[in-house]
Scaffold this active site. Structure first.
Site, PDB file in Angstrom:
ATOM      1  N   ASP A 197      46.702  41.449  44.655  1.00  0.00           N
ATOM      2  CA  ASP A 197      45.707  41.559  45.506  1.00  0.00           C
ATOM      3  C   ASP A 197      45.843  40.211  46.300  1.00  0.00           C
ATOM      4  O   ASP A 197      46.411  39.339  45.837  1.00  0.00           O
ATOM      5  CB  ASP A 197      44.610  41.607  44.935  1.00  0.00           C
ATOM      6  CG  ASP A 197      43.273  41.585  45.839  1.00  0.00           C
ATOM      7  OD1 ASP A 197      43.283  42.303  46.737  1.00  0.00           O
ATOM      8  OD2 ASP A 197      42.347  40.813  45.603  1.00  0.00           O
ATOM      9  N   ASP A 212      41.141  40.124  41.378  1.00  0.00           N
ATOM     10  CA  ASP A 212      40.154  38.865  41.057  1.00  0.00           C
ATOM     11  C   ASP A 212      39.135  39.748  39.831  1.00  0.00           C
ATOM     12  O   ASP A 212      38.568  38.914  39.405  1.00  0.00           O
ATOM     13  CB  ASP A 212      39.407  38.551  42.103  1.00  0.00           C
ATOM     14  CG  ASP A 212      38.674  39.881  42.831  1.00  0.00           C
ATOM     15  OD1 ASP A 212      38.771  41.097  42.320  1.00  0.00           O
ATOM     16  OD2 ASP A 212      38.489  39.932  44.022  1.00  0.00           O
ATOM     17  N   ASP A 246      38.619  45.081  42.166  1.00  0.00           N
ATOM     18  CA  ASP A 246      39.808  45.839  41.952  1.00  0.00           C
ATOM     19  C   ASP A 246      39.942  46.601  40.354  1.00  0.00           C
ATOM     20  O   ASP A 246      41.045  46.836  39.966  1.00  0.00           O
ATOM     21  CB  ASP A 246      41.048  44.748  41.753  1.00  0.00           C
ATOM     22  CG  ASP A 246      41.324  44.042  43.243  1.00  0.00           C
ATOM     23  OD1 ASP A 246      41.164  45.016  44.159  1.00  0.00           O
ATOM     24  OD2 ASP A 246      41.224  42.816  43.338  1.00  0.00           O
TER      25      ASP A 246
END
Length: 718
Positions: free
Chosen positions: A328, A524, A528
Site C-alpha cells: 500500500d 497500514d 487494508d
C-alpha cells in the site's frame, strides 16, 4: 535451572563419579555386575520406568523404550561375554546428559524471550483524594481513569497524556533504541518505560486490550501454529521410529539365520545382537523433534526483539518463501502525513474554501482529512455540520449551515455533475475538489512525503531475492507513478477502490499459481484488512495498538520503518536455513552411522554421538535463531488447522520434552468434549476449544488423565 533439572544434574554427576571409581576397582563376576548395576539404575531408573509404562499403555516405540532395550541388551551381552558393563552404563549416562542439555536449552530460550518481552506492568499508580499515590493491579483500572507514571516506571495501560512531558523507552515494543518524546495530547502505549518527567495519563483501554497484553499474547500463542516442517517432523518420527525398530529386529535375526541355513557358518548371535542394539540407539529421533520446534520459537523470539511480531511458525515459513511484495502507498512507503501545499479557489477565497473542506472532513480519520483540519485550525466556530456521509473511493458529503458541500476526487465531482477542472500546478500532489450545492468551488493540493528509508527497504528486499515489487493505491496516476519511479518499483496500480486492491492481489496470486514463491502484502493494517487477509502473508506496518492490524495481519511490525520488512524476511530466511540444516544434518548423520552400525563399523559409542551428540549440536544451532539480524542501512500457507479459531481456554503445562508435548496434544485432541487442542511447547501452554455444551472442568479432568498416561512427570495445571 528448575528443581527437576537440578536433581537430574546431581544424578548425572553421581553416576559419572561412580562409573569412574568402578573402572579403577579390581572387581569380577557377580560382584562386578552388582557394582555396575548401581550407577546404571541411578541414572536410568526413570527411563526404565517410562519404557515399562509405555508398554503398558500400548505406546512402546518411544525414545525411552529404545534406550532401555539398547542399554539392557548391552548389559546382558556383558554378562555372557567380557564383563565390560561400562558401555551400557555410559550410553544411558550420555543419553541423560543430552536430555538435561535440551531441557536446559529450552528453558534458557524461554527466559531469554521473557526477558526480551518484559513489558507487562506490575502495577498502576492511582491518585487518591488526599494526593497520595496507591499502587493497584492494572487489571482493575477501567478505561477513562487517570494514572500517574513516575520516572523509571512502565506505562501500565494505553492512554493519552493529559499533563507532563517526558521521553519514553519503546525498545521492548518497537525494537527502536531511540527514545520517543511525548507531551500532552500524545497517545502512549503500555509497556513503554518512562525515563524522565512525571506523566498523568488518561487510560483509553482496559488491561486485557492494551498493547503490552496483545503483544505478550501474540508471542505466547505463536508456537501453537505449526509450520509444514514441524508437521513433517511429527509425521516422520511416527513412521521412522517403528521402521528402524523393525530393521533392528531383522538385523538381529536374519544374518545369523542366513549364516546357519545358507552358508553353513556359525550364527554369531552376539555380534548381530550388538549391531541391532547400536541400531536402536541411533534411531532415537531426539535431534529432530527437539531442534526443529526450538528453531522456530527462537526465530520468532529473535524477531520479537526487533519489534516484529510473527503470529506463528507457519507464517514465518511463508515469509521466508516470499518473492513478490505488494505495498500500500499511504503510511507504508510514504509518511501518510499530508500537508496542504496550495489552494486554488473558483468562487470563494482561499480561507473560505479551506474552511468548508475542514468542516466536512472533521469526522474522518483519513490522513487527508487531518491535513485539511491542520491547515484550518479554527474550525471550532458556529458552523453547523450535519448528515456527513463518506462515499467509498470518492470522498465525503455533508451539509454545512444548510448547504450541501462535497469534498473528494474527480469521480465525486462527475457523480454530482460539477464542472471541475484539472490543476496544471498539482505536480505530484493529490487534488481535493470542493463543490457547494453542486457548483464547483475550487480545489486544494495536498502532498505526501516518501519515508526516509523506503528506497533502502526496496533495495534490501531485492538483495533478499524478492523478484517483483508492486504498489497499490487509490491516489491519482501521476502521484502513484512519481512515487513508484523514485523507489524503483516494478508495477504500480493507481486509483483503486478497496475492492480493486483485492482484485489486483487475486490476479497476482493467480499468476503465481504453481510456483514455490509466495506473495506478501504490506499495509497500514487499518484500511487494508481484506487485502492483508487474502495475501499469502499479510504484514501490518506501524500497527502498535491497532486492533485491525493485529487481527488481520500475520506479521505485525510495531515500527513504521520500512527497513523492518527487510529485517523480518531476513530473520525468517535465516531461521529456515537453520531448520533445514538441523533436519538434513540430523538425518544425514543418523543414516551414515546406521549404515556403519549395520556393517559392524560403528559401536555403541558412535551410536551415542549419532543420538546425543547430534541432538546437542542441533539444539546449539537452533539457538542461533535467537540472535538478532544485523541492521542494514539506517536503521501459501493457510492458517494451521491445529490452531483453534473459536473461543479458546489456555492452561499452563509443565513438560521438558518436545516429543511428550506432541503426544500430550494428540491425547487432548482425542479426549471426548475437546473440539481442538494445540500445545505450545516453548510457551508451556495448552490452548483448547471445548465442544458446545461441555463443562470445561470435567473435560479437563479427562484431558489430564489421558496426558498422565503419556508422561507421568507432565502435569497440567488449570
Amino acid at each position: 535451572m528448575n528443581e527437576r533439572q537440578k536433581k537430574q544434574l546431581i544424578r548425572i554427576v553421581a553416576a559419572a563419579v561412580l562409573l569412574a571409581l568402578l573402572a579403577a576397582l579390581p572387581l569380577s563376576g557377580l560382584t562386578r555386575f552388582g557394582a555396575y548395576l548401581i550407577p546404571y539404575l541411578l541414572i536410568g531408573y526413570d527411563v526404565l520406568f517410562k519404557a515399562a509404562r509405555g508398554l503398558k499403555n500400548r505406546r512402546p516405540l518411544d525414545e525411552c523404550f529404545l534406550m532401555a532395550v539398547a542399554t539392557l541388551g548391552a548389559m546382558g551381552l556383558a554378562v555372557y561375554e567380557d564383563g565390560d558393563y561400562t558401555e551400557g552404563v555410559a550410553v544411558m549416562l550420555f543419553y541423560q546428559i543430552g536430555e538435561w542439555f535440551q531441557s536446559y536449552a529450552a528453558g534458557r530460550s524461554r527466559r531469554d524471550i521473557r526477558s526480551l518481552m518484559d513489558i507487562r506492568p506490575d502495577y498502576a499508580n492511582i491518585e487518591r483524594e488526599n494526593g497520595q499515590l496507591e499502587q493497584v493491579d492494572p487489571r482493575t483500572v477501567a478505561p477513562g481513569s487517570l494514572v500517574i507514571v513516575r520516572p523509571g516506571e512502565k506505562i501500565p495501560l494505553d492512554g493519552v497524556v493529559e499533563k507532563g512531558a517526558s521521553s519514553l523507552n519503546t525498545v521492548a515494543l518497537t525494537g527502536e533504541s531511540m527514545p520517543r518524546d511525548v507531551a500532552p495530547g500524545d497517545a502512549v502505549a503500555s509497556g513503554c518505560l518512562n525515563q524522565q518527567g512525571v506523566l498523568r495519563i488518561r487510560t483509553t483501554r482496559d488491561f486485557g486490550e492494551s498493547a503490552a497484553s496483545k503483544i505478550l499474547r501474540l508471542v505466547e500463542e505463536a508456537g501453537a501454529r505449526k509450520s509444514k516442517s514441524e508437521r513433517f517432523i511429527a509425521r516422520f518420527a511416527r513412521v521412522y521410529t517403528p521402521a528402524v525398530v523393525g530393521a533392528a529386529i531383522l538385523l538381529a535375526l536374519l544374518p545369523p539365520l542366513v549364516r546357519v541355513a545358507g552358508m553353513g557358518l556359525a550364527p554369531e548371535w552376539g555380534v548381530w545382537f550388538y549391531r541391532a542394539l547400536t541400531f536402536l540407539v541411533i534411531s532415537c529421533p531426539c535431534a529432530l523433534v527437539i531442534s526443529v520446534p526450538l528453531s522456530f520459537f527462537a526465530g520468532i523470539g529473535g524477531a520479537s526483539r526487533r519489534g516484529v511480531l510473527i503470529k506463528g511458525a507457519n507464517y514465518l515459513e511463508t515469509l521466508a518463501a516470499v518473492d513478490t511484495v505488494v505495498f500500500d502507498k499511504t503510511g507504508t512507503l510514504t509518511k501518510g502525513v499530508f500537508e496542504v501545499s496550495a489552494v486554488h479557489p473558483e468562487k470563494l477565497d482561499e480561507r473560505q474554501l479551506l474552511h468548508l473542506a475542514a468542516h466536512v472532513e472533521r469526522f474522518s480519520s483519513h490522513p487527508i482529512a487531518a491535513s485539511l483540519k491542520a491547515a484550518y485550525p479554527d474550525e471550532a466556530d458556529d458552523c453547523r455540520v450535519e448528515e456527513a456521509e463518506e462515499i467509498a473511493g470518492q470522498g465525503i458529503r455533508a451539509r454545512v449551515n444548510g448547504k450541501t458541500v462535497c469534498v473528494g476526487n474527480s469521480r465525486m465531482m462527475e457523480r454530482i455533475g460539477a464542472a471541475w477542472r484539472e490543476c496544471s500546478h498539482a505536480g505530484t500532489g493529490t487534488v481535493i475538489h470542493v463543490a457547494v450545492q453542486g457548483v464547483y468551488a475550487g480545489h486544494i493540493i495536498i502532498e505526501d512525503v516518501i519515508k526516509e528509508h523506503a528506497a533502502e527497504a526496496i533495495a534490501g528486499l531485492r538483495e533478499n531475492g524478492v523478484r517483483k515489487l508492486v504498489m497499490l493505491t487509490g491516489d491519482a496516476r501521476p502521484v502513484a507513478e512519481h512515487v513508484a519511479g523514485r523507489l524503483g518499483l516494478d508495477l504500480v496500480y493507481s486509483e483503486l477502490l478497496p475492492a480493486g486492491k483485492v482484485d489486483r492481489v487475486e490476479q497476482l496470486l493467480a499468476e503465481k499459481k504453481g510456483s514455490r514463491g509466495r506473495l506478501a502484502f504490506v499495509g497500514d493494517g487499518i484500511n487494508d484488512a481484506p487485502v492483508l487477509s487474502r495475501s499469502d502473508v499479510g504484514i501490518a506496518m506501524g500497527a502498535l495498538g491497532s486492533d485491525a492490524a493485529i487481527e488481520a495481519a500475520d506479521v505485525v511490525l510495531m515500527d513504521d520503518d520500512p527497513m523492518q520488512i527487510v529485517a523480518a524476511q531476513r530473520i525468517a530466511r535465516r531461521t529456515m536455513r537453520i531448520v533445514r540444516q538441523n533436519i538434513w544434518g540430523s538425518i544425514g548423520v543418523k543414516a551414515a552411522v546406521l549404515l556403519l552400525g549395520a556393517l559392524g563399523l560403528a559401536n555403541l559409542w558412535a551410536a551415542v554421538f549419532a543420538d546425543v551428540g547430534v541432538m546437542v549440536l542441533a539444539v546449539c544451532n537452533a539457538m542461533r535463531a535467537l540472535l538478532g539480524v544485523k541492521k542494514t542501512g539506517a536503521e501459501s500457507s493457510a492458517p494451521d488447522s491445529a490452531a483453534p479459531d473459536g473461543p479458546q481456554h489456555s492452561y499452563r503445562i509443565e513438560v521438558d520434552c518436545a516429543n511428550c508435548a506432541g503426544l500430550m496434544e494428540d491425547a487432548a485432541r482425542h479426549t471426548p468434549g475437546i473440539r481442538t487442542a494445540a500445545v505450545n511447547f516453548m510457551a508451556l501452554r495448552m490452548n483448547v476449544e471445548f465442544e458446545e455444551g461441555q463443562e470445561p472442568a470435567a473435560v479437563m479432568a479427562r484431558v489430564r488423565a489421558n496426558c498422565k498416561k503419556i508422561e507421568n512427570d507432565c502435569e497440567i495445571y488449570f
